[in-house]
Structures are given as C-alpha cells and as structure tokens.
Write a protein that holds these residues in place. Structure first.
Motif: not given
Length: 568
Positions: A168, A171, A207-209, A212, A214, A290, A293-294
């Motif tokens: 992990e 982000m 992703t785990d927003n 926060q 990745l 965000y 990572s996007q």
C-alpha cells in the motif's frame, strides 16, 4: 470423515521443500487452524494446538483440551494433521506420537517432523499476511515519468508470497511518478534492517479513497533459485510472527526479522505526517492524491471513477467558497504529484474562480472543475519519453495529441458530466483561434466560450511550469505574454483573467528591498498586494513559511524589487 481425508489424493500437491514445509506448519500453528483426525473405525476430528516445530526434528502439540485422544495415541494410533492456510487446504500423511510430557498441568506431545505435506491449492501460492503492528517497508524505484531521473516511492507491505506481494502506498506521495512501470525494482525492508531486492511488475491496482491509499499487487520477475529460497524464508517468518502476535502465540519467540534495531528508521514504513504550508493546502493535497492515483489506474486500463470525481469537484468549490485566496495560494503548495496533476488542479481552481466572478451557476462550475482537473491525465498513459523530449517529430507530435482522446474515453462512465463541458474544457482546451491548436485544428467560431476561457487559464499556468523544450516564466511575464497573442487566445477572456487575478496574483513569489523572499497570499479590492508570507527559500511553499504579514509589518520588508520564478 473430515474434509481433508475425503478429498481424492490427486487433488492435492505434495510439498517437500524444507522451508515451504516450515511455512505451512507455522500457518497451522495459528489459533483455530489445525485439526487432528484420528484414523481408524472411530475416526473423529479434534481441534488441536500446534505449539512449536523444529525443522526436520519434531512438531509439538498441546493436547490439554482434547485429553480423550491421548489413550489411542499412546497405543500407537495414527492421525492426520490438516487445516486451511493462506496457501490452501493442507494435510499431512499418517503420523504418530513419539513422546508425551506434562508441563504445568499441560499435556504436550511430540511427533516426528513430517517430510511431506499435501496441499489443495486455493490460490497460485502461499500468501503470508502481515498483522497490525507488523511493519515491513516497500521501496519502489523507477525512472520518474516526468523527468529522466530515478525516484523512489515508499509504502507498506501487506502480504508476501513466493511469486509476488501486495503493498500500500499513500496517495499523496506522488505515486504516478513511479507507478506503473514495466520494469520496477522493489526493496523489502524489515525491522531488523534486513533488506531484499527483486525485479517486479505491476499486476493490479485498487484505490481506497477513504484511507487515501493505493493498493498495488506486484509480480516478481526473473527470480533466481537462491532468491526464491530467500523469499520463502521471509514468507515463513511473516507467518511465524503473525502466529505469535495472534493472541495465543505470545509465548513463542519473536522472529529475528521483526526485532526493531532502530525506532527512528525512516525506511521501515511510509510516513503519512506530511507537512503543508497551510491547512487549505492539506485539504487540496487530498484531491491531488486522488487525481494522482487515478492517473495510475487509468494507465492500467481502468476508467475514471464517476462518484469520486464528483465528490472531489464539489470539494474544490467548497474550498473556494470557504476562502478563495487561501485556495488560490494552496495550488502553489502541491509539489509531490505528477506535473499533469498539479497543472490540472491549478487550472480547475483558477477557472472555477474566474467563472464564479462571471456569475455562472454552481452545477456548471462543478462540471468545469471536474473536466479541468482531469483534462491532462491522459498524458500519463503515453510513453514518458514524449514528455522528456526537447523537440517532437511529426509522428511523435501526432501521438502526443492522443492524450485528449485517451482521457475522454476514460470518462465514458461519468454520465453527469455534461457533453458541452466535456467538449469545451477537455476536447477544445488545446485548440487556438487561428487553428494552430490540436487535436482538430478548430478555428474561432467553432470554439465555445468555455473553451476560450479554459484555454487562457491553461496556457497561463503552463507557461509558469518548466518543460524540456523551454524554461518556466514568472506570473507577470505569463500575463504579459497572453496580451500579445490575440490571434490565438480570446482577447476578452485574457483581459478578464488579468483583471480578475491582478498584476501580481496570489501565489506570486517576490523579492523585497531588504532581501526577503515572500509569497503573495492576499490582494485588496483593487488587486494590490496587501498580505504576504516570508519564505527562507525560493522553493515551493512549505511549513517553513512565516506568519501572514500585512500593513506596517509588510511595509518593513521594503519595496518590491523582483518577481521570481520558484525553483523546482
């Protein structure tokens, strides 16, 4: 009959490697995993505790809770050990007890160490999972996707197998600068200072927003036999330590790998406590994380997440409503992420602020923010060599233009983003009034008002950022340059931009008469500088900035002598 014994023999794979066997036995030692099945007419399953193993010598069981199995075992009765492990359903061959002993009313029994175990696999390989409190650093090194230099990303190991691992990453650490890459070097770093390096490639991303982070799945490449044995050793030690920390295994000795040799070792795990110049910069950093990572997941073929894009577009507008000047300054405080993220976020903030002054409704501004934030993310899906080149051939220039189509394709699922906004803010932001833009070479009348406004904001910000083919220029120089390019940019929107943000916009770096460097953080109603924050350097704003100065305190700095270009 137990599930392990009723399964046909050919469904199981024999394992006889000493280190793999030890790993499976460590897994069976975790609470509630192991089952002892007496063989014979009265075959029955009993939960059993595997207390200890000594490789190639013995397994030690605690039979205190199942004393009724002791008599048949004392008479030489055979049994099978089985259980579900991270590597699948496992079972031993027939075993017998070689010795019983009693320690403080506990009934213990020794069995010869089985030299073979059978596994019905649920996955490709045994995967040892780290429990909370077990820290192993993961360092990924690769060439920066923006610059031709080596960069490192630091994260946390979540699980490990002989073929790969899951890690992990935070982000807000600029993950897109490193991931994904075809050939990536990974270093695993354990608490006792042991490190292991191996080549790997990215296999999957998630992703785990909320957290926060990745999550990145890596597959190891070109692993040698010595490396494979070493990895299996780490897998076993992780499983052993996980068993020890599970609750019932506290009496087991600590794995040497997890003995911390330096409490302040910065290589051990990622540090989320990033400092920012302002609280607003910290809020904006979440949005930047965000977007960063996007861009990574887009390169893996995944689409833009519609709900998350909506959420973060609203957050940008909320920040501007809370304090527009603090938000405009926060744009300059984001520096870990890819240049496409930093640029897109800056364009989104300034364009939304400009359109707010033009009294455009919030729903329209939200769509504009969303489009502006992602308009350049398609560049991250193209070969990084394009963005490092000082000149572009015709073929490469045409390939570069495909970044527009790439991001539009990834927005197919974002149904709430109005087509007119998608067309103006994303498809036409690089077009020019004289037809010199791309991707379609559109001219004046074919460009909408939003496209004209977006092009101005986009160009002003781009000129203030270094590129391989030309250096950055100052905010003042960028504003003046736009006034001379009326054949390309809408003159009315250029005038609106300059009038709205002023001759020395928020985020301008100045040198004052007494030698101080200071950032403009506030303008008065007449767009004059009325508040600054002194900086000890010419780098991006950080937590070393002084408090806001205005009035007589700012006057003590003397006259403004120079507009500076921040150092990167």
């Amino acid at each position: 009959m137990s599930e392990a014994t009723e399964t046909s023999e050919n469904e199981f794979t024999p394992i006889n490697s000493v280190v793999e066997l030890a790993t499976y036995y460590d897994s069976l030692s975790q609470p509630g995993v192991a089952v002892l099945t007496l063989l014979g007419p009265a075959e029955k399953d009993h939960p059993v505790v595997l207390v200890e193993q000594l490789e190639e010598d013995y397994l030690l069981f605690d039979l205190t809770a199942i004393r009724d199995v002791a008599p048949p075992l004392r008479r030489g009765g055979k049994f099978i050990l089985s259980g579900f492990t991270p590597g699948g359903l496992v079972r031993s061959g027939p075993m017998s007890i070689r010795e019983f002993t009693t320690v403080e009313s506990r009934l213990l029994a020794y069995a010869d160490w089985p030299t073979e175990i059978f596994v019905k696999q649920r996955r490709a390989s045994f995967r040892a999972t780290l429990r909370i409190g077990m820290e192993v650093g993961v360092h990924v090194r690769s060439k920066d996707n923006d610059k031709d230099e080596l960069v490192e990303l630091q994260g946390d190991l979540k699980d490990l197998s002989a073929t790969g691992c899951l890690a992990e990453f935070f982000m807000q650490d600029g993950v897109s600068r490193v991931l994904p890459d075809i050939a990536t070097e990974i270093e695993l770093y354990f608490p006792n200072g042991t490190s292991f390096e191996v080549k790997a490639k990215v296999r999957h991303l998630k992703t785990d927003n909320d957290r926060q982070v990745l999550a990145v799945g890596f597959e190891f490449e070109n692993v040698s036999k010595p490396q494979e044995r070493e990895i299996w050793g780490y897998v076993r030690e992780i499983e052993r330590e996980a068993s020890r920390s599970a609750g019932n295994g506290e009496s087991r000795s600590e794995s040497e790998l997890f003995r911390v040799h330096d409490e302040n070792d910065k290589k051990l795990s990622r540090r989320h406590a990033h400092t920012y110049a302002t609280p607003m910069a910290r809020r904006l950093a979440r949005i930047a994380g965000y977007l960063d990572s996007q861009m990574v997941v887009m390169k893996q073929g995944q689409p833009v997440n519609s709900s998350q894009l909506s959420l973060h577009a609203d957050r940008v507008l909320d920040m501007l409503e809370d304090d527009r000047q603090e938000t405009l300054f926060a744009v300059h405080c984001i520096h870990r992420e890819s240049r496409w993220v930093k640029h897109g976020l800056a364009v989104a903030v300034r364009l939304a602020d400009l359109l707010n002054a033009a009294k455009m409704p919030r729903d329209l501004r939200k769509a504009v923010v969303a489009g502006a934030m992602v308009h350049d993310l398609g560049k991250g899906t193209l070969p990084p060599e394009i963005w490092r080149a000082t000149t572009l051939s015709t073929d490469v220039y045409e390939e570069m233009q495909t970044h527009v189509e790439a991001i539009i394709e990834k927005l197919d699922g974002v149904k709430w983003l109005a087509p007119v906004v998608r067309e103006n803010v994303i498809a036409q932001i690089n077009e020019r009034l004289d037809g010199s833009g791309y991707p379609n070479g559109l001219r004046g009348a074919h460009l909408g008002q939003l496209a004209r406004a977006a092009a101005v904001v986009d160009a002003v910000d781009a000129m203030q950022r270094n590129r391989p083919d030309r250096p950055a220029i100052s905010t003042v120089a960028a504003g003046k340059s736009m006034q001379t390019r009326t054949e390309q940019f809408d003159e009315a929107w250029v005038k609106r931009y300059n009038a709205h943000f002023g001759p020395l916009p928020v985020g301008t770096l100045l040198r004052f008469e007494k030698g101080n460097f200071a950032w403009v953080v506030g303008l008065d109603a007449k767009k004059r500088v009325n508040r600054v924050r002194v900086s000890p350097h010419k780098l991006a704003p950080d937590d070393k900035l002084g408090p806001p100065l205005e009035g007589s305190a700012m006057a003590e700095l003397g006259r403004i002598r120079e507009v500076l270009i921040p150092e990167s």
